[in-house]
Design a protein around this motif. Structure first.
Motif, short mmCIF file in Angstrom:
data_model
loop_
_atom_site.label_atom_id
_atom_site.label_comp_id
_atom_site.label_asym_id
_atom_site.label_seq_id
_atom_site.Cartn_x
_atom_site.Cartn_y
_atom_site.Cartn_z
N ARG A 33 0.84 -1.21 0.00
CA ARG A 33 0.00 0.00 0.00
C ARG A 33 0.87 1.25 0.00
O ARG A 33 1.88 1.33 0.70
N ARG A 34 0.45 2.26 -0.76
CA ARG A 34 1.17 3.54 -0.79
C ARG A 34 0.86 4.30 0.50
O ARG A 34 -0.29 4.52 0.85
N LEU A 35 1.91 4.72 1.22
CA LEU A 35 1.74 5.45 2.46
C LEU A 35 1.92 6.96 2.27
O LEU A 35 1.07 7.74 2.63
N PHE A 36 3.04 7.35 1.67
CA PHE A 36 3.22 8.77 1.38
C PHE A 36 4.34 8.95 0.36
O PHE A 36 5.15 8.05 0.12
N ALA A 37 4.35 10.13 -0.23
CA ALA A 37 5.34 10.46 -1.27
C ALA A 37 6.31 11.51 -0.76
O ALA A 37 5.96 12.36 0.07
N ILE A 38 7.53 11.45 -1.26
CA ILE A 38 8.56 12.43 -0.94
C ILE A 38 8.98 13.10 -2.25
O ILE A 38 9.76 12.52 -3.02
N PRO A 39 8.49 14.30 -2.54
CA PRO A 39 8.87 14.96 -3.79
C PRO A 39 10.38 15.23 -3.85
O PRO A 39 11.04 14.91 -4.83
N LYS A 40 10.94 15.79 -2.77
CA LYS A 40 12.38 16.10 -2.75
C LYS A 40 12.84 16.28 -1.31
O LYS A 40 12.17 16.94 -0.52
N LEU A 41 13.99 15.70 -0.98
CA LEU A 41 14.55 15.85 0.36
C LEU A 41 16.07 15.68 0.29
O LEU A 41 16.56 14.64 -0.15
N ASP A 42 16.80 16.71 0.70
CA ASP A 42 18.25 16.61 0.83
C ASP A 42 18.60 16.65 2.31
O ASP A 42 18.06 17.47 3.07
#
Length: 504
Positions: free
Chosen positions: A309-318
């Motif tokens: 199941r998809r929980l959450f998305a991370i568009p961008k993280l440095d």
């Protein structure tokens, strides 16, 4: 009025856990019980509940006093019962018929979701198991409620729920709470007992104010001890001078006077007792160091549950060197799955799409249940085999971490949760990482250990991503705060914004 009195109560287990304890617990008291791991909190609660006897002293209960103790572990006999039946069977057999309304009322009071009420306890999360045990004690309408580490396994939502419930409980019967959660103690107690082997100290204040008073108490005791020892030294010098006079002059009177002064000095020295010092096992972190500015970069990454199941998305993280990132979110949002995903990406032979890791990254990982530790191995075997320090040095570093020789040779499965936590943090330090992934690192760690861990993270200028429900810990170390909300990871200014949603 229901009350419980302790008169010169003490418990000795090889060495004294506590002694000469005098205390009255009565209506309206919310007593916080504070001590290090293994210092006797659970033992004292069992004595208060009548499940254990003190080594010496008396515990006097008012006639008919009903005491309910909520222990840390779920009894095996309850695991296959439904949440509803756990509460129903807590009632006396002659009271159970027609009492489903009482069960429903307590389930409502704890805001228990309908779909959880019929599930067996073993199918519930650790947090709901804790609340089930508290509700089971509460439904018996005890005159006194004893809670042993009630916040263990609670996510923030349930932690706030428990705080609200304790503060709004519509009765004046006393509650005694043993806990390492500083904010929880401040929110829920009005008295604090610092349990110590020689002289326990209590104050009519919640934890942080009591802690300030304790430091002032200890400082005054230290000053008095130093003054007494100076007087002892002066008396002994006087006694020696008189003795020399007596010997040189043959004066019996001078010899007698010298002996009298020496006895006085000896008696005074006996009153100058050694002061109590917290001796937590050392929790120290290292930092291997790196010249890389960004240690990890994520772009268009999806965090999934074990079932896909998809929980959450991370568009961008440095993640830059020196950043201490705290990940917040409701229970089940996917915080631990996020850390496990990063762990796989940072330790796997092949990279993962959307995740780039610096070649100089050296990872240290702590699982909230310390599952990275082999249960059948001993603490000594883990340190000796993983870090090749040699037998003598392995035993020395374990001793620094608070492990006696006896405990070093016990299978890890037989260690207490607090000891497992210390071993996991020791292994973390010995691996000399420059990047830490920590999932609930303060679970089962006592207050001195938590404060020491905070200090080490700051002193080591550690780069880390942390999931924690310890509000004091989060406030002390966090430099960035990420919130998992509505299927996305977003940055927020601080944890207070998230806490408000928990309370609302």
């Amino acid at each position: 009025m229901s009350s419980l009195s302790l008169r010169n109560v003490g418990v000795i287990a090889h060495t004294p856990l506590f002694q000469n304890l005098n205390l009255v617990i009565g209506a309206g008291d919310r007593l916080g019980l504070v001590a290090g791991n293994g210092a006797g909190k659970s033992t004292l609660l069992k004595c208060l509940a009548g499940l254990a006897e003190p080594t010496h002293g008396d515990i006097v209960r008012s006639r008919g006093l009903c005491v309910a103790l909520v222990e840390q572990d779920v009894p095996e006999s309850l695991l296959d019962l439904s949440f509803h039946d756990v509460l129903h069977r807590a009632l006396a057999p002659d009271e159970r018929e027609g009492q489903d309304w009482r069960v429903a009322m307590v389930l409502d009071e704890f805001e228990t979701p309908t779909d959880l009420r019929a599930l067996p306890l073993r199918a519930l999360s650790g947090g709901w198991q804790r609340l089930a045990l508290i509700a089971r004690a509460w439904i018996t309408q005890p005159d006194m409620l004893l809670l042993d580490e009630p916040t263990n396994h609670l996510d923030l939502e349930k932690l706030f729920k428990l705080e609200t419930w304790i503060n709004n409980a519509g009765y004046t019967a006393p509650i005694v709470v043993a806990s390492h959660d500083r904010d929880f103690l401040d929110a829920c107690t009005n008295r604090t007992l610092f349990l110590r082997p020689e002289e326990s100290v209590s104050f009519a204040h919640s934890y942080r104010r009591a802690r300030d008073l304790l430091e002032a108490h200890d400082a005054a005791a230290q000053a008095q001890r130093e003054k007494t020892l100076r007087e002892v030294k002066r008396l002994r010098q006087s006694a020696q001078e008189l003795r020399n006079v007596g010997i040189n002059s043959g004066s019996d009177a001078a010899q007698v006077k010298s002996a009298q002064i020496k006895r006085r000095a000896d008696a005074l020295e006996q009153t100058a007792r050694s002061l109590y010092r917290e001796r937590p096992g050392e929790i120290r972190l290292g930092n291997r160091g790196t010249h890389a500015r960004v240690l990890a970069a994520l772009e268009n990454v999806t965090v999934e549950a074990p079932d896909g199941r998809r929980l959450f998305a991370i568009p961008k993280l440095d993640v830059a060197q020196g950043e201490r990132i705290v990940v917040l979110g409701r229970n089940g949002a996917g915080k631990s799955q996020f850390l496990r995903l990063l762990h796989r990406a940072m330790t796997g032979a092949e990279g993962m799409p959307g995740i780039r890791v610096s070649p100089s990254l050296a990872l240290g990982y702590v699982d909230q249940d310390m599952r990275q530790l082999p249960e059948r191995a001993t603490a000594h075997e883990v340190v000796l085999s993983r870090f090749r320090l040699g037998d003598q040095r392995s035993r020395a570093v374990l001793a620094e971490a608070g492990f006696s020789i006896e405990r070093q040779n016990l299978p890890i499965a037989k260690l207490s949760p607090g000891q497992k936590a210390r071993l996991g943090l020791l292994a973390l330090r010995l691996s000399e990482p420059n990047f830490y992934l920590m999932d609930e690192p303060t679970n089962h760690v006592d207050i001195p250990g938590r404060e020491q861990l905070e200090g080490e993270i700051l002193d080591a200028e550690a780069t880390c991503i942390v999931v924690s429900h310890d509000r004091s810990f989060i406030k002390a170390i966090g430099t960035r705060f990420l919130l998992v909300d509505r299927g996305r990871l977003k940055e927020i200014d601080g944890p207070e914004e998230f806490y408000r949603t928990m309370l609302g």
